[in-house]
Design an enzyme around this catalytic site. Structure first.
Site, PDB file in Angstrom:
ATOM      1  N   GLU A 140     -11.092 -27.760   0.053  1.00 35.67           N
ATOM      2  CA  GLU A 140     -10.753 -26.527  -0.651  1.00 35.67           C
ATOM      3  C   GLU A 140     -12.027 -25.727  -0.883  1.00 35.67           C
ATOM      4  OE1 GLU A 140      -8.790 -28.211  -4.089  1.00 35.67           O
ATOM      5  OE2 GLU A 140     -10.604 -28.128  -5.289  1.00 35.67           O
TER       6      GLU A 140
ATOM      7  N   HIS B  44      -9.111 -26.461 -10.383  1.00 39.40           N
ATOM      8  CA  HIS B  44     -10.169 -27.467 -10.332  1.00 39.40           C
ATOM      9  C   HIS B  44     -11.495 -26.839 -10.757  1.00 39.40           C
ATOM     10  CE1 HIS B  44      -7.830 -29.761  -7.004  1.00 39.40           C
ATOM     11  NE2 HIS B  44      -7.438 -30.146  -8.206  1.00 39.40           N
TER      12      HIS B  44
END
Lengths: 288, 379
Positions: free
Chosen positions: A209, A247
């Site tokens: 990511e 995150h």
């Protein structure tokens, strides 16, 4: 074979008397993981689902011969829990806890390295070697034993990819969620090497990511060290710069850490990048 | 979390780092009063906003006299810099500069440690230096168990200076800055530029600090400096409810469990020709109330034309999400079409609960995304 954990792994659970710790203790035990003990200071002598509870990790290790630990304690105590596990001689420490201060992780990593142990997480779903051992919070029913190694920075996105792999008849050797924080333990390079050396792993799915340059480094590492087929997926192509996407580690800083850079890095070393998670099985099959 | 330059300078000064602090002013009259306290005629007017690139945006100006000071202060106050409106300026003495340097501490993912970064190419955009001439930036990983001992601080300072008096001053600044970095759980502490004056003094004339959000609970004083923007207030509201939200401006509102899957969902909407309205991760629990709150948040964005819910049940149970959704629609009278994809733990029970409700139910992510995009096009 599998990497890091198998049916011989003897696990203790730090924070076993908490809500998450006890819930997942039952899940892991039900899956067949050898859970030999739990730790909760001041609660020695109790039992959670027949699992004996100890005051300290050292007591638990002495009594049970444990070699791995999974941590469910609150963020403020996670650093201490990681260090306690390493000091008691455990060689694999999996920290599920989310929201651990970064400098705590920096200190814990340094300590764990000194003790010759390995850390997975924090802020991770753990890992699973299907039909052998589950450490963490992954939904066991979607996994199937097989030859694809899975490495991921995310939780549910890993499940999505695994679900598609399993649906396409591609089981997994081991699936590892490395965690979504800026600083975590084992990362792409170490895990890629473990999968490369594991005779039962025939292909690798890497789920990255936005944020940092670990994917770019992984691409260089694959070029130099990995001969098994790898396919990747990168989440966050639509993420705006400077915003943290859930995150703590998923943030594009001043135009670096973008999905486009990561995709280009993989493609430049011949690693195909899936446009959507469902494409991963096809990309791996083509190259296997 | 970011703080303003003047706030960072206050922290620097507490740790004994030489800074040119100046005066914080909210209007032109304040700036004139501040000017009267200055020793020398030339001062610098600096916009205080939580964004970089202030200089390029015209938010930093030199003033040689009171007339110029009035003009610049009036111009800069109210100015919009990258979406932030300037409501205060820092008026500081303009220092004579013999040379400019760059110094920072930052958490490094790769070495899993704090990194000391230094460069002789200070006073310019450090990201440009990193891109065009990376060899001009020195990087020194710091052992967290040792910190920055005298020899290491000296070694680093010698990379910038030859003169021992300047090396000593700089080494001391490097040690203080590291202590401050660790004490406050910073993720960045940056001085750009650190200047050498013609008299041979080393002074920080700018200060930038970012803090680790995960550690704010143990730094209440720093946490109290948080100035959320309107958008951040919405994000904070979401965070207090247990999920994370970022607005993206499109028309398909997303509700997803898990950050990675939420990002992948946004990407897929774009891939299939739509525009995501937001990133929304409702997290791992399956509390029906959370789904209600998330739905309310999504529908408060008036750009949203279709809602796409993508749930992969691991810990989250699909039947709980379905129950929450039914509750949400009882509470909110929404005319907006909703596409929902439920897979994983208790998926059959979840889908059964939603059958006959008028919601568009899908089994795969691709199917759900296509449906959502088509529903937008049909409007």
């Amino acid at each position: 074979m599998s990497i890091l954990i198998n049916k011989d792994t003897r696990l203790i659970i730090q924070g076993i008397t908490g809500r998450d710790g006890s819930f997942h203790a039952s899940k892991m035990q039900a899956y067949g993981t050898t859970v030999v003990g739990g730790v909760s200071p001041g609660k020695a002598g109790q039992k959670i689902f027949d699992i004996p509870v100890f005051n300290t990790v050292r007591d638990a290790v002495n009594e049970t011969g444990a070699d791995a630990s999974v941590i469910f304690v609150p963020a403020a105590f996670a650093k201490d829990a990681m260090m306690e596990a390493a000091d008691a001689g455990l060689k694999l420490i999996v920290c599920i806890t989310e929201g651990v201060p970064t400098l705590d992780v920096v200190n814990a990593c340094r300590f764990i390295r000194d003790k010759g142990a390995q850390l997975i997480g924090p802020n991770c779903p753990g890992l699973i070697s299907p039909e052998e051992s589950l450490i963490g919070i992954m939904p066991a029913q979607i996994f199937k034993k097989g030859g694809t190694g899975v490495i991921s920075r995310s939780g549910t996105l890993t499940y999505e990819v695994v679900y598609n792999l399993t649906a396409n008849g591609m089981g997994q050797s081991t699936a590892v969620g490395v965690g979504g924080d800026p600083v975590v333990g084992l990362y792409y390079q170490e895990l890629l090497q473990l999968f490369q050396d594991d005779p039962e792993t025939d292909s690798i799915a890497l789920i990255g990511e936005i944020g940092g340059d670990a994917e770019e480094r992984a691409a260089m590492f694959i070029k130099e060290h990995i001969t098994k087929p790898v396919a990747a997926f990168i989440a966050g192509q639509q993420a705006p710069s400077g915003k943290q996407m859930g995150h703590a580690g998923a943030i594009i800083s001043s135009g670096s850490g973008t999905a486009a850079e990561k995709i280009a890095a993989f493609e430049s070393v011949g690693v195909p990048v899936a446009k959507e998670p469902a494409e991963i099985p096809k990309l791996l099959k083509k190259r296997r | 979390m970011k703080i303003h330059e003047y706030q960072a300078k206050e922290i620097f000064a507490q740790y004994g780092i030489p800074v040119n602090s100046g005066y914080l002013c909210h209007n032109v009259e304040d700036s004139i009063k501040a000017y009267e306290k200055m020793d020398r005629p030339t001062v610098v007017v600096k916009a205080q906003v939580l964004s970089g690139g202030r200089g390029k945006a015209g938010g930093v100006k030199l003033a040689k006299d009171e007339i110029e000071l009035r003009r610049h202060t009036a111009n800069i106050l109210g100015m919009n810099i990258k979406g932030y409106t300037v409501d205060r300026v820092l008026i500081a003495q303009a220092e004579d500069i013999a040379a400019e340097y760059y110094v920072s501490y930052v958490v490094d993912r790769n070495t899993k440690s704090t990194l000391l970064m230094l460069s002789k190419a200070g006073g310019v955009d450090i990201e440009e230096v990193a891109r065009d001439t990376p060899e001009k930036i020195h990087k020194i990983p710091i052992d967290p168990f040792i910190g920055v001992p005298d020899y290491l601080a000296r070694e680093a300072a010698f990379l910038l200076f030859d003169d021992i008096a300047q090396v000593k001053q700089t080494a001391s600044i490097l040690q203080k800055l590291y202590k401050l970095f660790v004490d406050t759980d910073a993720s960045l502490a940056e001085i750009n530029p650190l200047i050498l004056t013609p008299e041979g003094n080393i002074v920080a004339i700018d200060a930038k600090m970012t803090f680790d959000d995960n550690a704010l609970y143990r730094h209440p004083k720093i946490a109290s400096l948080f100035e959320p923007t309107e958008e951040e207030k919405k994000e904070l509201f979401a965070k207090n409810k247990g999920f994370s939200y970022v607005n993206l401006g499109g028309e398909i509102g997303c509700m997803v469990n898990g950050a990675g899957l939420a990002m992948a969902t946004m990407d897929m909407i774009k891939l299939y020709g739509g525009n995501p309205a937001n990133f929304l991760d409702i997290g791992g629990s399956s509390n029906p109330n959370k789904v209600v709150e998330a739905m309310k948040l999504l529908l408060s964005d008036k750009n949203v034309k279709v809602v796409l819910i993508n749930i992969f049940g691991g810990i989250t149970r699909c039947d709980d999400v379905a129950t929450g959704l039914l509750e949400a629609f009882r509470q909110i009278d929404a005319k907006i079409p909703v596409v929902i994809r439920l897979t994983g733990t208790n998926e059959k029970e979840g889908r059964a609960l939603l059958a006959g409700t008028g919601l568009h139910v899908a089994e795969t992510m691709s199917e759900a995304t296509k449906k959502a995009v088509n529903l937008v096009l049909a409007q």
